[in-house]
Design a protein around this motif. Structure first.
Motif, PDB file in Angstrom:
ATOM      1  N   ASP A 134       0.817  -1.220   0.000  1.00  0.00           N
ATOM      2  CA  ASP A 134       0.000   0.000   0.000  1.00  0.00           C
ATOM      3  C   ASP A 134       0.850   1.268   0.000  1.00  0.00           C
ATOM      4  N   GLU A 135       2.111   1.139   0.356  1.00  0.00           N
ATOM      5  CA  GLU A 135       2.960   2.326   0.388  1.00  0.00           C
ATOM      6  C   GLU A 135       3.328   2.821  -1.012  1.00  0.00           C
ATOM      7  N   LEU A 136       3.106   2.011  -2.026  1.00  0.00           N
ATOM      8  CA  LEU A 136       3.421   2.422  -3.399  1.00  0.00           C
ATOM      9  C   LEU A 136       2.303   3.274  -3.973  1.00  0.00           C
ATOM     10  N   PRO A 137       2.647   4.410  -4.575  1.00  0.00           N
ATOM     11  CA  PRO A 137       1.604   5.185  -5.258  1.00  0.00           C
ATOM     12  C   PRO A 137       1.135   4.434  -6.501  1.00  0.00           C
ATOM     13  N   PRO A 138      -0.124   4.633  -6.921  1.00  0.00           N
ATOM     14  CA  PRO A 138      -0.657   3.903  -8.080  1.00  0.00           C
ATOM     15  C   PRO A 138       0.226   4.006  -9.322  1.00  0.00           C
ATOM     16  N   ALA A 139       0.869   5.133  -9.536  1.00  0.00           N
ATOM     17  CA  ALA A 139       1.696   5.295 -10.733  1.00  0.00           C
ATOM     18  C   ALA A 139       2.893   4.349 -10.734  1.00  0.00           C
ATOM     19  N   GLU A 140       3.301   3.877  -9.561  1.00  0.00           N
ATOM     20  CA  GLU A 140       4.462   2.982  -9.474  1.00  0.00           C
ATOM     21  C   GLU A 140       4.075   1.509  -9.382  1.00  0.00           C
ATOM     22  N   ARG A 141       2.819   1.212  -9.467  1.00  0.00           N
ATOM     23  CA  ARG A 141       2.358  -0.176  -9.339  1.00  0.00           C
ATOM     24  C   ARG A 141       2.371  -0.928 -10.666  1.00  0.00           C
ATOM     25  N   GLY A 142       2.611  -0.230 -11.737  1.00  0.00           N
ATOM     26  CA  GLY A 142       2.600  -0.891 -13.028  1.00  0.00           C
ATOM     27  C   GLY A 142       1.211  -1.339 -13.453  1.00  0.00           C
ATOM     28  N   GLY A 143       0.182  -0.730 -12.871  1.00  0.00           N
ATOM     29  CA  GLY A 143      -1.181  -1.068 -13.256  1.00  0.00           C
ATOM     30  C   GLY A 143      -1.736  -2.307 -12.589  1.00  0.00           C
ATOM     31  N   ILE A 144      -1.011  -2.852 -11.605  1.00  0.00           N
ATOM     32  CA  ILE A 144      -1.459  -4.071 -10.930  1.00  0.00           C
ATOM     33  C   ILE A 144      -1.356  -3.873  -9.424  1.00  0.00           C
ATOM     34  N   ALA A 145      -2.344  -4.335  -8.701  1.00  0.00           N
ATOM     35  CA  ALA A 145      -2.310  -4.317  -7.242  1.00  0.00           C
ATOM     36  C   ALA A 145      -3.149  -5.483  -6.731  1.00  0.00           C
ATOM     37  N   ALA A 146      -2.995  -5.773  -5.453  1.00  0.00           N
ATOM     38  CA  ALA A 146      -3.742  -6.877  -4.860  1.00  0.00           C
ATOM     39  C   ALA A 146      -4.245  -6.465  -3.488  1.00  0.00           C
ATOM     40  N   PHE A 147      -5.366  -7.060  -3.099  1.00  0.00           N
ATOM     41  CA  PHE A 147      -5.929  -6.783  -1.787  1.00  0.00           C
ATOM     42  C   PHE A 147      -6.510  -8.045  -1.190  1.00  0.00           C
ATOM     43  N   THR A 148      -6.711  -7.997   0.100  1.00  0.00           N
ATOM     44  CA  THR A 148      -7.411  -9.046   0.832  1.00  0.00           C
ATOM     45  C   THR A 148      -8.290  -8.354   1.856  1.00  0.00           C
ATOM     46  N   ILE A 149      -9.333  -9.011   2.257  1.00  0.00           N
ATOM     47  CA  ILE A 149     -10.202  -8.451   3.285  1.00  0.00           C
ATOM     48  C   ILE A 149     -10.069  -9.355   4.511  1.00  0.00           C
ATOM     49  N   PRO A 150      -9.409  -8.827   5.541  1.00  0.00           N
ATOM     50  CA  PRO A 150      -9.198  -9.641   6.741  1.00  0.00           C
ATOM     51  C   PRO A 150     -10.505 -10.233   7.265  1.00  0.00           C
ATOM     52  N   GLY A 151     -10.432 -11.522   7.613  1.00  0.00           N
ATOM     53  CA  GLY A 151     -11.590 -12.203   8.166  1.00  0.00           C
ATOM     54  C   GLY A 151     -12.564 -12.746   7.142  1.00  0.00           C
ATOM     55  N   ARG A 152     -12.268 -12.528   5.855  1.00  0.00           N
ATOM     56  CA  ARG A 152     -13.164 -13.039   4.806  1.00  0.00           C
ATOM     57  C   ARG A 152     -12.394 -13.977   3.886  1.00  0.00           C
ATOM     58  N   ASP A 153     -13.049 -15.028   3.472  1.00  0.00           N
ATOM     59  CA  ASP A 153     -12.431 -16.024   2.598  1.00  0.00           C
ATOM     60  C   ASP A 153     -12.150 -15.412   1.224  1.00  0.00           C
ATOM     61  N   PRO A 154     -10.875 -15.311   0.825  1.00  0.00           N
ATOM     62  CA  PRO A 154     -10.539 -14.687  -0.455  1.00  0.00           C
ATOM     63  C   PRO A 154     -11.200 -15.376  -1.657  1.00  0.00           C
ATOM     64  N   ALA A 155     -11.307 -16.700  -1.617  1.00  0.00           N
ATOM     65  CA  ALA A 155     -11.931 -17.416  -2.732  1.00  0.00           C
ATOM     66  C   ALA A 155     -13.406 -17.059  -2.853  1.00  0.00           C
ATOM     67  N   ALA A 156     -14.076 -16.912  -1.721  1.00  0.00           N
ATOM     68  CA  ALA A 156     -15.491 -16.541  -1.743  1.00  0.00           C
ATOM     69  C   ALA A 156     -15.670 -15.115  -2.245  1.00  0.00           C
ATOM     70  N   VAL A 157     -14.803 -14.196  -1.797  1.00  0.00           N
ATOM     71  CA  VAL A 157     -14.878 -12.808  -2.259  1.00  0.00           C
ATOM     72  C   VAL A 157     -14.616 -12.757  -3.761  1.00  0.00           C
ATOM     73  N   HIS A 158     -13.614 -13.483  -4.210  1.00  0.00           N
ATOM     74  CA  HIS A 158     -13.271 -13.540  -5.638  1.00  0.00           C
ATOM     75  C   HIS A 158     -14.460 -14.044  -6.453  1.00  0.00           C
ATOM     76  N   ALA A 159     -15.130 -15.083  -5.961  1.00  0.00           N
ATOM     77  CA  ALA A 159     -16.288 -15.647  -6.672  1.00  0.00           C
ATOM     78  C   ALA A 159     -17.435 -14.638  -6.745  1.00  0.00           C
ATOM     79  N   VAL A 160     -17.672 -13.931  -5.673  1.00  0.00           N
ATOM     80  CA  VAL A 160     -18.743 -12.932  -5.662  1.00  0.00           C
ATOM     81  C   VAL A 160     -18.420 -11.796  -6.630  1.00  0.00           C
ATOM     82  N   LEU A 161     -17.170 -11.382  -6.671  1.00  0.00           N
ATOM     83  CA  LEU A 161     -16.773 -10.329  -7.610  1.00  0.00           C
ATOM     84  C   LEU A 161     -17.004 -10.782  -9.052  1.00  0.00           C
ATOM     85  N   GLY A 162     -16.646 -12.015  -9.346  1.00  0.00           N
ATOM     86  CA  GLY A 162     -16.871 -12.549 -10.689  1.00  0.00           C
ATOM     87  C   GLY A 162     -18.345 -12.589 -11.043  1.00  0.00           C
ATOM     88  N   ALA A 163     -19.174 -12.990 -10.094  1.00  0.00           N
ATOM     89  CA  ALA A 163     -20.618 -13.036 -10.333  1.00  0.00           C
ATOM     90  C   ALA A 163     -21.190 -11.641 -10.583  1.00  0.00           C
TER      91      ALA A 163
END
Length: 117
Positions: free
Chosen positions: A52-81
């Motif tokens: 998170d310390e990187l400014p968006p311009a230095e990320r090369g257009g890619i970033a990742a996140f997680t939501i503490p306490g939530r299953d990443p696979a379930a969140v990913h599936a909901v986003l896809g839906a």
């Protein structure tokens, strides 16, 4: 030898015209701006952003996140839906917007993450 893939050649030509017409710098700015909007939306839903310390311009257009306490696979599936294309990398949900990603994508991301708690 094989026949040329004419549709692919035509698509490449159109893509090159778009890049040359818009300019690499403008495309980079648009991608960084969109990524920043997406990350703000994710943070608003309680996400922890990788590097998170990187400014968006230095990320090369890619970033990742997680939501503490939530299953990443379930969140990913909901986003896809919800029509949001992300990639699941271990416990991290990867975002890599394009210059053509609509501005409404950040609003859709925020809404989807808020409604999946």
């Amino acid at each position: 030898m094989t026949n040329p893939d004419y549709p692919a050649v035509a698509a490449l030509g159109v893509a090159l015209d778009l890049v040359l017409g818009m300019g690499v710098e403008a495309i980079g700015h648009r991608v960084a701006e969109t990524l920043g909007d997406l990350l703000d939306a994710a943070r608003g839903a309680g996400a922890r952003v990788l590097h998170d310390e990187l400014p968006p311009a230095e990320r090369g257009g890619i970033a990742a996140f997680t939501i503490p306490g939530r299953d990443p696979a379930a969140v990913h599936a909901v986003l896809g839906a919800a029509g949001l294309t992300t990639t699941l990398r271990g416990d991290w949900i990867r975002l890599s917007p394009h210059a053509s990603t609509p501005r409404q994508a950040a609003q859709r991301l925020a809404s989807t993450l808020r409604n999946t708690r």
